[in-house]
Design an enzyme around this catalytic site. Structure first.
Site, short mmCIF file in Angstrom:
data_model
loop_
_atom_site.label_atom_id
_atom_site.label_comp_id
_atom_site.label_asym_id
_atom_site.label_seq_id
_atom_site.Cartn_x
_atom_site.Cartn_y
_atom_site.Cartn_z
N MET A 1 0.84 -1.18 0.00
CA MET A 1 0.00 0.00 0.00
C MET A 1 0.88 1.24 0.00
SD MET A 1 -2.46 -1.95 -0.07
CE MET A 1 -2.35 -3.69 0.25
N CYS A 2 0.30 2.40 0.16
CA CYS A 2 1.03 3.66 0.07
C CYS A 2 0.34 4.71 0.93
CB CYS A 2 1.10 4.15 -1.37
SG CYS A 2 1.72 2.94 -2.57
#
Length: 284
Positions: A1-2
Site C-alpha cells: 500500500m502507500c
C-alpha cells in the site's frame, strides 16, 4: 500500500509538502496511522510531481527559486503538454527519509499544484524507481494506494473491455502502473476525470471484489480521488485544498472522507459523492 497527497492553491515550496506538520508525508513513511491492514511502513520509495507553466522560466520569481523540473531523462523528469501547465517529477526507490533532495533541493522548487506519494510495495512486486508513483502522462499525474489481487488477469480483462493500449506499455510490472495505462487511455479520449476513475474502479471491482482502490489524479489545476477501503482526508484552507491519506497536522479543518466516495477539487472547491459501484455480496 502507500500514502499519498495532493495540493492545489497558492505557489508553495514543493519540498515543504513532503515534510509539513508533525505527521508529514515523510513521517507517514515510517509511522502511518491508518494503513488498515495494508502493511506497516512505506519505505519502498517515493515520488513527487509538480506543475509549472512553460514560460515560467522567463519570469523573475526571486533569487534561489526554481520553476522548472529539468529535462526528460534527468533525475527530475518533465512531461510537456502542448497547452497549459507542464508536469515534472522526482522519484527515488529508497526510503524518503534517506534522500537529501527532500530537504536540500525540492524546497527550492515552487508550484501551485503538487501530487506526492510514499510507497509500500505489495509482496512480489519490484522495488525500483519506475514502480514509484506518481505516474505521468501528458499533463496528468496519478497515484494508487491499494492493491488488486490477481491483477495481471484482472487488468488484462479490464484493458480489453476499454480498448486500452497494451499493458506492456506500463512503466513497471505492478498493478498501479498497469492500471494507469487503462486510466490514461480514457483520459486521452476526453472522458471526464471523475467518470474515468469511477469506470475503471467499477470494472476492476467486478473482477476483483477485494481490490483496494484509493486512486489520486491531478492535472495541475484540479484533483480527483476515490476511497475504496483506505483512508483519505481533505483540508480546505484559505484559497488552498489538500487531499491526503492522513492529516499531517491537527488543523481542525481536516475532515475524513467516507469510504466508497469520489472526491473532486475544482476551482478551490471540494465535492464528495458516492461512487455508486455495485459489486454484490463479495465486495461488501
Amino acid at each position: 500500500m502507500c500514502r499519498h497527497l495532493a495540493y492545489v492553491g497558492p505557489s508553495t515550496p514543493v519540498g515543504s509538502l513532503l515534510t509539513q506538520g508533525p505527521h508529514s508525508l515523510r513521517t507517514q513513511s515510517w509511522a502511518p496511522r491508518e494503513m488498515r491492514g495494508g502493511g506497516t511502513i512505506n519505505a519502498d520509495g517515493f515520488g513527487v510531481a509538480w506543475w509549472h507553466h512553460p514560460d515560467a522560466a522567463a519570469l523573475d520569481h526571486g533569487p534561489g527559486v526554481i520553476w522548472h523540473g529539468g529535462a526528460a531523462g534527468d533525475p527530475a523528469e518533465t512531461s510537456p503538454v502542448s497547452t497549459g501547465p507542464v508536469v515534472s517529477r522526482y522519484r527515488n526507490h529508497v526510503p524518503i527519509w534517506t534522500d537529501p533532495a527532500v530537504d536540500e533541493v525540492l524546497p527550492q522548487i515552487r508550484s501551485a499544484a503538487v501530487l506526492a506519494a510514499v510507497r509500500s510495495a505489495t509482496a512480489g512486486m519490484p522495488v525500483e524507481r519506475a514502480a514509484c508513483a506518481p505516474f505521468l502522462h501528458g499533463g496528468w499525474a496519478f497515484s494508487h494506494n491499494g492493491a488488486i489481487p490477481e491483477w495481471r488477469g484482472v487488468l488484462t480483462s479490464v484493458a480489453a473491455e476499454f480498448g486500452s493500449a497494451s499493458l506492456l506499455d506500463a512503466e513497471a510490472l505492478t498493478d498501479s502502473a498497469a492500471l494507469w495505462v487503462i486510466l490514461r487511455g480514457l483520459l486521452d479520449v476526453g472522458t471526464e476525470p471523475g467518470a474515468a476513475l469511477r469506470m475503471v474502479a467499477g470494472a476492476v471491482l467486478q473482477r476483483s471484489p477485494r481490490a483496494r482502490l484509493n486512486l489520486l489524479l491531478g492535472d495541475g489545476s484540479g484533483v480527483w480521488a476515490t476511497t475504496w477501503h483506505h483512508a483519505l482526508s481533505v483540508l480546505e484552507g484559505d484559497g488552498f485544498v489538500v487531499v491526503s491519506s492522513e492529516p499531517f497536522d491537527a488543523d481542525p479543518r481536516w475532515r475524513p472522507v467516507e469510504d466508497r466516495r469520489l472526491v473532486r477539487v475544482r476551482d478551490g472547491r471540494v465535492s464528495v459523492e458516492p461512487l455508486d459501484i455495485e459489486i454484490g455480496r463479495a465486495g461488501s
